[in-house]
Design an enzyme around this catalytic site. Structure first.
Site, PDB file in Angstrom:
ATOM      1  N   CYS A 114       4.022 -20.764  11.650  1.00  0.00           N
ATOM      2  CA  CYS A 114       4.523 -20.853  10.273  1.00  0.00           C
ATOM      3  C   CYS A 114       5.978 -20.432  10.133  1.00  0.00           C
ATOM      4  O   CYS A 114       6.609 -20.704   9.110  1.00  0.00           O
ATOM      5  CB  CYS A 114       3.648 -20.017   9.338  1.00  0.00           C
ATOM      6  SG  CYS A 114       1.912 -20.484   9.365  1.00  0.00           S
ATOM      7  N   HIS A 255       7.289 -18.336   2.736  1.00  0.00           N
ATOM      8  CA  HIS A 255       6.255 -19.189   3.317  1.00  0.00           C
ATOM      9  C   HIS A 255       5.085 -19.265   2.345  1.00  0.00           C
ATOM     10  O   HIS A 255       4.607 -18.241   1.827  1.00  0.00           O
ATOM     11  CB  HIS A 255       5.805 -18.596   4.655  1.00  0.00           C
ATOM     12  CG  HIS A 255       4.578 -19.226   5.230  1.00  0.00           C
ATOM     13  ND1 HIS A 255       4.377 -20.584   5.275  1.00  0.00           N
ATOM     14  CD2 HIS A 255       3.465 -18.669   5.787  1.00  0.00           C
ATOM     15  CE1 HIS A 255       3.214 -20.839   5.835  1.00  0.00           C
ATOM     16  NE2 HIS A 255       2.643 -19.690   6.153  1.00  0.00           N
ATOM     17  N   ASN A 285      -1.350 -23.987   2.843  1.00  0.00           N
ATOM     18  CA  ASN A 285      -0.496 -23.531   3.943  1.00  0.00           C
ATOM     19  C   ASN A 285      -0.241 -24.710   4.881  1.00  0.00           C
ATOM     20  O   ASN A 285      -1.138 -25.176   5.577  1.00  0.00           O
ATOM     21  CB  ASN A 285      -1.192 -22.394   4.691  1.00  0.00           C
ATOM     22  CG  ASN A 285      -0.351 -21.811   5.818  1.00  0.00           C
ATOM     23  OD1 ASN A 285       0.641 -22.379   6.223  1.00  0.00           O
ATOM     24  ND2 ASN A 285      -0.781 -20.663   6.329  1.00  0.00           N
TER      25      ASN A 285
END
Length: 328
Positions: A114, A255, A285
């Site tokens: 990520c 994020h 996500n």
């Protein structure tokens, strides 16, 4: 490092299929209320059976080239950040460069989960410092739903598919944004907290059924704790290194993993809530694609104006984490 690192364009692409919480409730023991309360996610995108991560990245790349007014043949580098590549070899970057007809460019993948977008920006800045004439296509592309266990409600509700792309140079063309600074770190001692399996540690023979190790595994509570601490501290570090305070930040783009994590980091940094951008509700996500997707949407909504300073942060498997400052 004082190397100039300019973003000439910024684009994104997501699959057309929308997978809502109600859709998931028909697949696994969950509900819209359960998912929304714990994550803030209402829906996510899922690629078609005929699509792969490279296809999403290719479409984002075409948009980035078009906005920059460049042709693929002008590129010197194609870099892709992904933790869900089409295959172990060839790289997603090579597949995308081939589809674009970029020719004999340097092409390779970056694996930072990520944190991939921030790691990639830092890497591109280093390349431009060594070779100011470089013209880099940087793509983040993820197919996380391909590695989601649809029987595990603690993980499958979190992830979606998507891609982001940008063109980076050090030349004199008016940029969309300039990278002011980047800090990227990791803590490899915590590598078991988030795992996307299916590599050579999975010792399958021809005809063996796919085991559970093929799918995403995550120790949620520990991930939450480390994510909040590391993203908060690295944001404070990059601000201090540049002689800035949180009041100097015009927009905070973290994020988009979980709304609760975003809120906790924002609270620790004491940043005004109206300066925090979120779109996790619509995409879940998307790993390395998360931050560029958010930047593209923030720009489309008029949240990014010339002169604004944007603080970005991310955290992912590895464990990796980072923070960057962009000036628009």
């Amino acid at each position: 490092m004082n190397a100039r690192c300019n973003l000439l364009s910024l684009s994104s692409h997501v699959p057309s299929q929308v997978l809502t919480n109600d859709d998931l409730a028909k697949m696994v023991d969950t509900s819209d209320e359960w998912i929304t309360t714990r994550t803030g996610i209402k829906e996510r995108r899922r690629l078609a059976a005929t699509e792969n991560a490279s296809d999403l990245g290719y479409k984002a790349a075409l948009k980035a080239l078009d906005e920059a007014g460049m042709k693929a043949g002008e590129l010197t580098h194609v870099i892709a950040a992904t933790c869900t590549p089409d295959s172990l070899c060839p790289s997603v970057a090579c597949i995308i460069s081939g589809k674009l007809g970029a020719g004999a460019v340097m092409a390779f993948d970056v694996s930072a989960a990520c944190s991939g977008f921030l790691y990639g920006l830092s890497l591109c800045r280093s390349i431009l410092a060594q070779d100011p004439a470089a013209r880099i296509l940087f793509v983040c592309a993820e197919a996380l739903t391909r590695r989601s266990d649809w029987t595990d409600r603690t993980t499958c509700v979190l992830f979606g598919d998507g891609a982001g792309a940008c063109i980076l140079t050090a030349d004199d063309r008016p940029p969309l944004a300039t990278l002011e600074d980047a800090i990227c770190k990791s803590d490899g001692s915590l590598n078991q907290l988030i795992i996307v399996g299916g590599g050579t540690a999975s010792q399958y023979k021809q005809g063996d059924p796919v085991g559970s190790d093929f799918f995403i595994h995550m120790q949620g509570r520990e991930v939450y704790r480390h994510a909040v601490r590391q993203m908060s501290s690295i944001c404070e570090e990059i601000l201090e290194r540049n002689g800035l305070s949180i009041r100097d930040v015009d927009l905070f783009v973290p994020h988009q993993a979980n709304l609760r994590i975003i809120e906790a980091v924002g609270s620790r940094l004491e940043i005004d809530a109206d300066k925090v951008f979120t779109n996790v509700e619509h995409y879940g996500n998307t790993s390395s694609a998360s931050v560029p997707l958010a930047l593209v949407e923030a720009r489309a909504q008029g949240r990014l104006e010339p002169g604004m300073r944007v603080l970005m942060t991310a955290f992912g498997g590895g464990l990796t984490f980072g923070a960057t400052l962009l000036r628009f």
